[in-house]
Scaffold this motif. Sequence first.
Motif, mmCIF file in Angstrom:
data_model
loop_
_atom_site.group_PDB
_atom_site.id
_atom_site.type_symbol
_atom_site.label_atom_id
_atom_site.label_comp_id
_atom_site.label_asym_id
_atom_site.label_seq_id
_atom_site.Cartn_x
_atom_site.Cartn_y
_atom_site.Cartn_z
ATOM 1 N N GLU A 155 35.871 7.846 43.586
ATOM 2 C CA GLU A 155 34.741 8.509 44.241
ATOM 3 C C GLU A 155 33.441 7.746 43.983
ATOM 4 O OE1 GLU A 155 32.126 12.682 44.095
ATOM 5 O OE2 GLU A 155 33.886 12.430 42.799
ATOM 6 N N GLU A 156 33.228 7.313 42.752
ATOM 7 C CA GLU A 156 31.995 6.595 42.421
ATOM 8 C C GLU A 156 31.897 5.294 43.208
ATOM 9 O OE1 GLU A 156 29.737 4.407 38.659
ATOM 10 O OE2 GLU A 156 31.861 4.975 38.505
ATOM 11 N N ARG A 159 30.974 6.001 46.862
ATOM 12 C CA ARG A 159 29.570 6.388 47.052
ATOM 13 C C ARG A 159 28.630 5.192 46.900
ATOM 14 N NH1 ARG A 159 28.756 11.739 47.569
ATOM 15 N NH2 ARG A 159 30.410 13.167 46.877
ATOM 16 N N ASP A 184 39.010 14.550 44.469
ATOM 17 C CA ASP A 184 37.651 14.025 44.636
ATOM 18 C C ASP A 184 37.493 13.059 45.804
ATOM 19 O OD1 ASP A 184 39.146 11.997 43.496
ATOM 20 O OD2 ASP A 184 38.032 11.962 41.600
ATOM 21 N N THR A 188 35.258 13.624 49.249
ATOM 22 C CA THR A 188 34.125 12.705 49.415
ATOM 23 C C THR A 188 34.156 12.071 50.794
ATOM 24 O OG1 THR A 188 34.041 12.244 47.035
ATOM 25 C CG2 THR A 188 33.011 10.630 48.503
ATOM 26 N N CYS A 189 35.339 11.674 51.240
ATOM 27 C CA CYS A 189 35.470 11.119 52.585
ATOM 28 C C CYS A 189 35.013 12.141 53.627
ATOM 29 C CB CYS A 189 36.918 10.716 52.852
ATOM 30 S SG CYS A 189 37.462 9.239 51.950
ATOM 31 N N GLU A 191 32.899 14.589 53.228
ATOM 32 C CA GLU A 191 31.440 14.756 53.108
ATOM 33 C C GLU A 191 30.689 13.614 53.785
ATOM 34 O OE1 GLU A 191 28.069 14.119 49.639
ATOM 35 O OE2 GLU A 191 30.091 14.766 49.031
ATOM 36 N N LEU A 192 31.180 12.381 53.625
ATOM 37 C CA LEU A 192 30.463 11.203 54.114
ATOM 38 C C LEU A 192 30.905 10.746 55.501
ATOM 39 C CD1 LEU A 192 30.426 9.117 50.789
ATOM 40 C CD2 LEU A 192 28.619 10.601 51.706
#
Length: 325
Positions: A155-156, A159, A184, A188-189, A191-192
């Motif tokens: 995830e980091e 981002r 996670d 995250t995918c 969200e972005l």
Amino acid sequence: MKKRFIRDLEVSSIGLGCMGFSHGYGSGPDRNESIRLIRQAYHLGCTFFDTAEGYGNGSNEELVGEALKPIRDKIILATKFRIVKDSATASKETTLQQIRTHVEASLKRLRTDHIDLYYQHRVNKDIPVEEIAFSMGELIKEGKILAWGQSQATEEEIRRAHAVTPLTAIQSEYSIMERMFEKDVIPTCEELGIGFVPFSPLASGFLSGKISKDTKYEGDDVRRVITRFDRDNIIANQPLLDLITRFAESRKATPAQISLAWMLHKKDFIVPIPGSRKLERIQENLGAAEVELTDDEYDQIEEELANIEIHGNRTDEDIAKLREL
């Protein structure tokens, strides 16, 4: 064939992973038959094809490039590059130059003037992801690639890279047997606005239901070293196969199709790329796009999965042991 979007790229809801035509699963079809099968996948509705410079030391790119040349403008072509530790450099400019060398070689092998989706084939911990993202942005400006992605990223890392040059896709292992990225990375995918492209979505063929405790693997077949194919683990994972087989029978589908339908139901930005080397398997896998689980069926599978322990896995470290055998 239904379509999906991974960010701005429209693709068939199921793609074709082409690695197995060159290596990774023992001896496969000859070159002419491989080309025929790749083209047949297109005629069956597949418009998303995946390869990498590392598959067969470039030979897979050459094969895929020849197969897709007559239909190049009708498909989305993805490949990958890898910069090893010894190639790590001190500045983003020299990193860009190294990556440009890789992309130019891939373009030549693929017989094309651009790559639709260019992945970093594993994130190199010795090179800041920001440097890679900068390089991808430059290649996009130059028109050599249309979009970029990462493989097996955290995830980091996603981002940080996305903040420099927006990512189009994350390609990582994901299947009903390997769900570590649900916590996670997949959120995250979502969200972005990044697509998620599962490789090994049928767990290297385990979820086909055709593997037995006595199945033997030879040559460069990665299943020789993947622990889920250990005899004891095959036996221990039978409850999972029983589950998907039960649903397959009720839907007049196959276990592989239920496994793919499960992930297609989960998120609309997930596009699996199962690898297949036989026409009947390609037909079966692409046909999974027509097997739509109901919400109740999906919830029942999830509920039962929560009570099933998965034995064994697939790791890059284990696969590296294949060279020693």
